[in-house]
Design a protein around this motif. Structure first.
Motif: not given
Length: 304
Positions: A3-5, A117-129
């Motif tokens: 999740n990207l917040l 430059n946008r306040t949002h919540w995205a879901v990214k298909d990347v293994d963050l950890i």
């Protein structure tokens, strides 16, 4: 996935929860991926809560990012209320490093990208950890045990039914965040209790000792009730106090996590020396060390 917040407010993630317009959920998310979550039904929310989260700010703020997780999602009309936690074991990722990582995390930060430059919540298909571990920004073995992305699958052990004849089973439920403290009832252990409480607070737990409560005319019943309601029991064996030995036995029988501490290793009973214990000195430096050693142990046991 993660999740990207992202927020334009520099204090947005200082305190949980965070609120966002529902319409901004899923922005800058691959349409195929978004189709799994866009309804925000029970299944989708459960999946979102299982993912790591990256908390960042619009790039004009030039602030770093934190890694953590989402704890709860509530839909309130046109808004979303997101309760979250930040991983205390992962330090802030500095802004310059985030700008370097952003393309690898599928975050648009180019000159023509509006996402930054946008306040949002995205879901990214990347293994963050995995990416952060590969870049040696974090150590996968040094992340919070409370995080959903750190929880191992555990084998279910058979339950043991306990029906005490001497004690009354309390009506109150077990408190998963309660740390019961068993120690001698003397003023010189006041600082020790404060050090234990500080360690518990660092990992989102709270402490209680028997002389803080009086709900039963028999003291030992209050002690039993405290141990029964707790998730973890810290036992101070300093001075070979027989009451603490007895209370440790009750805790073991009830299946509670017991963390022994002591000012003198020889005070630990022979039958318990095969268990790890935390030695400490009852002075300013020693009590600070006790807090530092105890906090990660409590964090490890908090989710077991």
């Amino acid at each position: 996935m993660f999740n990207l917040l992202m927020s334009g407010l520099t204090t947005a993630f200082d305190v949980s929860p965070w609120e966002l317009e529902k319409a901004r959920f899923g922005e800058y998310t691959d349409p195929v991926l978004l189709s799994q979550f866009e309804k925000l039904d029970e299944t989708a929310v459960k999946a979102l809560l299982s993912l790591p989260a990256l908390f960042w700010y619009e790039t004009s703020n030039e602030k770093g990012a934190r890694v953590g997780w989402l704890e709860e999602l509530k839909i309130r009309g046109r808004d979303l209320q997101i309760k979250f936690g930040l991983d205390p074991f992962i330090p802030e990722i500095p802004f310059p490093m985030m700008m370097e990582l952003a393309p690898h995390l599928d975050i648009g930060v180019g000159r023509r990208d509006f996402e930054k430059n946008r306040t949002h919540w995205a879901v990214k298909d990347v293994d963050l950890i995995d990416l952060l571990d590969h870049r040696r920004i974090v150590d996968r073995n040094q992340i919070s045990p409370r995080a959903p992305y750190a929880r191992p699958q555990r084998n279910v052990r058979p339950t043991l039914s306990v029906q005490p004849q001497f004690f009354e089973i309390p009506d109150q439920p077990i408190d998963g965040k309660l740390v019961a403290v068993m120690m001698p009832f003397t003023p010189r252990f006041g600082g020790v209790y404060d050090a234990i409480s500080a360690a518990a607070q660092q990992v989102g737990m709270h402490t209680q000792k028997a002389d803080d409560i009086w709900t039963h005319s028999v003291l030992i019943q209050d002690i039993f009730g405290l141990i029964y309601r707790s998730h973890i029991v810290v036992c101070d064996f300093s001075g070979k106090n027989p009451n603490v030995f007895y209370e440790a036995g009750i805790a073991h029988m009830l299946g509670r996590h017991v963390v022994p501490i002591t000012q003198a290793p020889d005070d630990v009973p022979f039958d318990l020396r095969h268990h790890r214990f935390i030695p400490y000195l009852n002075n300013g430096e020693g009590l600070l060390g006790l807090t530092q050693k105890l906090a990660p142990r409590l964090a490890t046991l908090a989710e077991t």
